[in-house]
Design a protein around this motif. Structure first.
Motif, PDB file in Angstrom:
ATOM      1  N   TYR A  46      -0.297  -3.898  -1.688  1.00  0.00           N
ATOM      2  CA  TYR A  46      -1.274  -4.881  -2.164  1.00  0.00           C
ATOM      3  C   TYR A  46      -0.585  -6.207  -2.484  1.00  0.00           C
ATOM      4  CZ  TYR A  46      -5.664  -2.285  -2.604  1.00  0.00           C
ATOM      5  OH  TYR A  46      -6.836  -1.624  -2.339  1.00  0.00           O
ATOM      6  N   SER A  47       0.573  -6.105  -3.127  1.00  0.00           N
ATOM      7  CA  SER A  47       1.314  -7.307  -3.498  1.00  0.00           C
ATOM      8  C   SER A  47       1.739  -8.087  -2.251  1.00  0.00           C
ATOM      9  CB  SER A  47       2.543  -6.922  -4.326  1.00  0.00           C
ATOM     10  OG  SER A  47       3.234  -8.064  -4.764  1.00  0.00           O
ATOM     11  N   PHE A  48       2.175  -7.354  -1.228  1.00  0.00           N
ATOM     12  CA  PHE A  48       2.558  -8.006   0.026  1.00  0.00           C
ATOM     13  C   PHE A  48       1.336  -8.632   0.698  1.00  0.00           C
ATOM     14  CE2 PHE A  48       2.782  -7.605   4.675  1.00  0.00           C
ATOM     15  CZ  PHE A  48       3.817  -8.494   4.930  1.00  0.00           C
ATOM     16  N   ARG A  49       0.234  -7.912   0.668  1.00  0.00           N
ATOM     17  CA  ARG A  49      -0.970  -8.423   1.324  1.00  0.00           C
ATOM     18  C   ARG A  49      -1.465  -9.701   0.652  1.00  0.00           C
ATOM     19  NH1 ARG A  49      -6.298  -4.744   2.165  1.00  0.00           N
ATOM     20  NH2 ARG A  49      -6.616  -5.238  -0.042  1.00  0.00           N
ATOM     21  N   GLU A  50      -1.271  -9.805  -0.654  1.00  0.00           N
ATOM     22  CA  GLU A  50      -1.702 -11.004  -1.376  1.00  0.00           C
ATOM     23  C   GLU A  50      -0.928 -12.238  -0.916  1.00  0.00           C
ATOM     24  OE1 GLU A  50      -1.169  -9.890  -5.418  1.00  0.00           O
ATOM     25  OE2 GLU A  50      -3.147  -8.942  -5.588  1.00  0.00           O
ATOM     26  N   ILE A  51       0.336 -12.029  -0.528  1.00  0.00           N
ATOM     27  CA  ILE A  51       1.129 -13.148   0.008  1.00  0.00           C
ATOM     28  C   ILE A  51       0.490 -13.646   1.299  1.00  0.00           C
ATOM     29  CG2 ILE A  51       3.381 -13.851   0.922  1.00  0.00           C
ATOM     30  CD1 ILE A  51       4.615 -11.598  -0.799  1.00  0.00           C
ATOM     31  N   GLY A  52       0.184 -12.681   2.183  1.00  0.00           N
ATOM     32  CA  GLY A  52      -0.421 -13.034   3.462  1.00  0.00           C
ATOM     33  C   GLY A  52      -1.793 -13.662   3.309  1.00  0.00           C
ATOM     34  N   GLU A  53      -2.565 -13.178   2.352  1.00  0.00           N
ATOM     35  CA  GLU A  53      -3.911 -13.723   2.136  1.00  0.00           C
ATOM     36  C   GLU A  53      -3.845 -15.180   1.686  1.00  0.00           C
ATOM     37  OE1 GLU A  53      -5.575 -11.013  -0.650  1.00  0.00           O
ATOM     38  OE2 GLU A  53      -6.262  -9.577   0.873  1.00  0.00           O
TER      39      GLU A  53
END
Length: 330
Positions: A269-276
């Motif tokens: 989730y933390s990684f996905r937030e970077i991409g978002e």
């Protein structure tokens, strides 16, 4: 010797023929006293089919008399003896309505319930008849609370309830065997709520936890966190049931894997937030672009600090590098 046997056979045949002729004569005749007496003899001898025919005639002729009452009651008893429990149940039930003050009304209501019990099938089949039997027994208990038959009713109701319990647990097992994880979780949860003291409780709890585990571990990221947490809650709730050696090692391992997966989900989730944040910087206005690029860098810093050994770190660095470059050019 052969002559004697032949003679005895002829005598026997004539006796049977004579008896049949006599019975048919009575059936077709108009002497209802004789019909009633003969019906009672047939009934006492166990010739229930013949007795039925005569009792039906007597009831039709004298429905509101003592003879009609006896005849109607014995029609039910005859069908019961012939193991036709649907017909027997019908007549016993009708008897309680047509002769509510009869000395046989109590037994007739009890027999109505017993006929429903007899029609109750094995647990693997539809249990509509079992529900009906329970309702009939409950009606008897309510109407005759001081009856000598109450203990028998209670024992029978316990047996029927266990049949319903077994039926529901078999559904849980079926979903489990079919590997329909979502249905198995729902069915086992419902079972445990309905039967918290069941003798199947350990197996049902294990099925719920194991299927919750499988469902969680194979979920897409958007649903994984909630399902992992639900599975871990199930373990916490029923862990006292998993102390047996047959469950202990497996359930403990599943729970440890879920705990690790929860950490992994948080990382993803933390990684996905970077991409978002970075994607938003590419699709928004120039005014907001800088904000989202800066947000991308902040989220990367948090990710790198929290998960320095992450397998996703290189991908996160690549996004960070692009965002940093675009921020300089903005």
């Amino acid at each position: 010797m052969k002559m004697i046997l032949r003679f005895l056979t002829v005598i026997l045949f004539l006796g049977v023929f004579s008896a049949c002729s006599e019975y048919q004569k009575i059936v077709k005749g108009d002497n209802y006293e004789e019909k009633f007496a003969h019906a009672n003899r047939m009934y006492d001898k166990g010739s229930y089919t013949k007795a039925l025919t005569l009792y039906e005639q007597i009831y039709q002729r004298y429905p509101k008399t003592d003879k009609g009452e006896v005849a109607y009651y014995r029609i039910g008893k005859s069908y019961f003896a012939l193991e036709d429990y649907y017909m027997a149940g019908y007549y016993f039930n009708q008897f309680t309505q047509r002769y509510p003050v009869s000395e046989n009304a109590e037994e007739a209501l009890f027999m109505t319930a017993i006929c429903s019990v007899k029609n109750s099938p094995k647990p693997s089949l539809d249990q509509e008849e079992t529900d009906l039997a329970l309702n009939d027994l409950q009606l008897f208990v309510q109407r005759y609370p001081d009856s000598d038959l109450i203990d028998s009713c209670n024992r029978t109701m316990d047996r029927l309830r266990f049949k319903l319990e077994t039926k529901k647990f078999e559904s849980v097992e079926l979903y489990d065997r079919m590997e329909n994880n979502r249905a198995a979780v729902a069915a086992s949860k419902s079972f445990l709520e309905d039967y918290p003291r069941s003798e199947y409780i350990e197996e049902a709890a294990y099925i719920q936890f194991r299927n919750s585990y499988v469902l969680a571990m194979n979920s897409v990221l958007s649903k994984k966190k909630e399902r992992v947490e639900n599975a871990m809650e199930t373990y916490a709730k029923y862990s006292y049931l998993f102390e047996d050696e047959s469950y202990a090692k497996r359930t403990k391992r599943y729970n440890e894997e879920l705990s690790d997966e929860l950490i992994s989900v948080a990382e993803q989730y933390s990684f996905r937030e970077i991409g978002e944040a970075y994607e938003l910087s590419r699709t928004t206005s120039e005014k907001k672009k800088v904000y989202y690029l800066e947000e991308t860098l902040k989220r990367f810093d948090n990710f790198a600090k929290k998960y320095p050994e992450s397998e996703l770190l290189d991908k996160a660095k690549a996004i960070h590098k692009r965002a940093e470059k675009e921020l300089v050019n903005s």
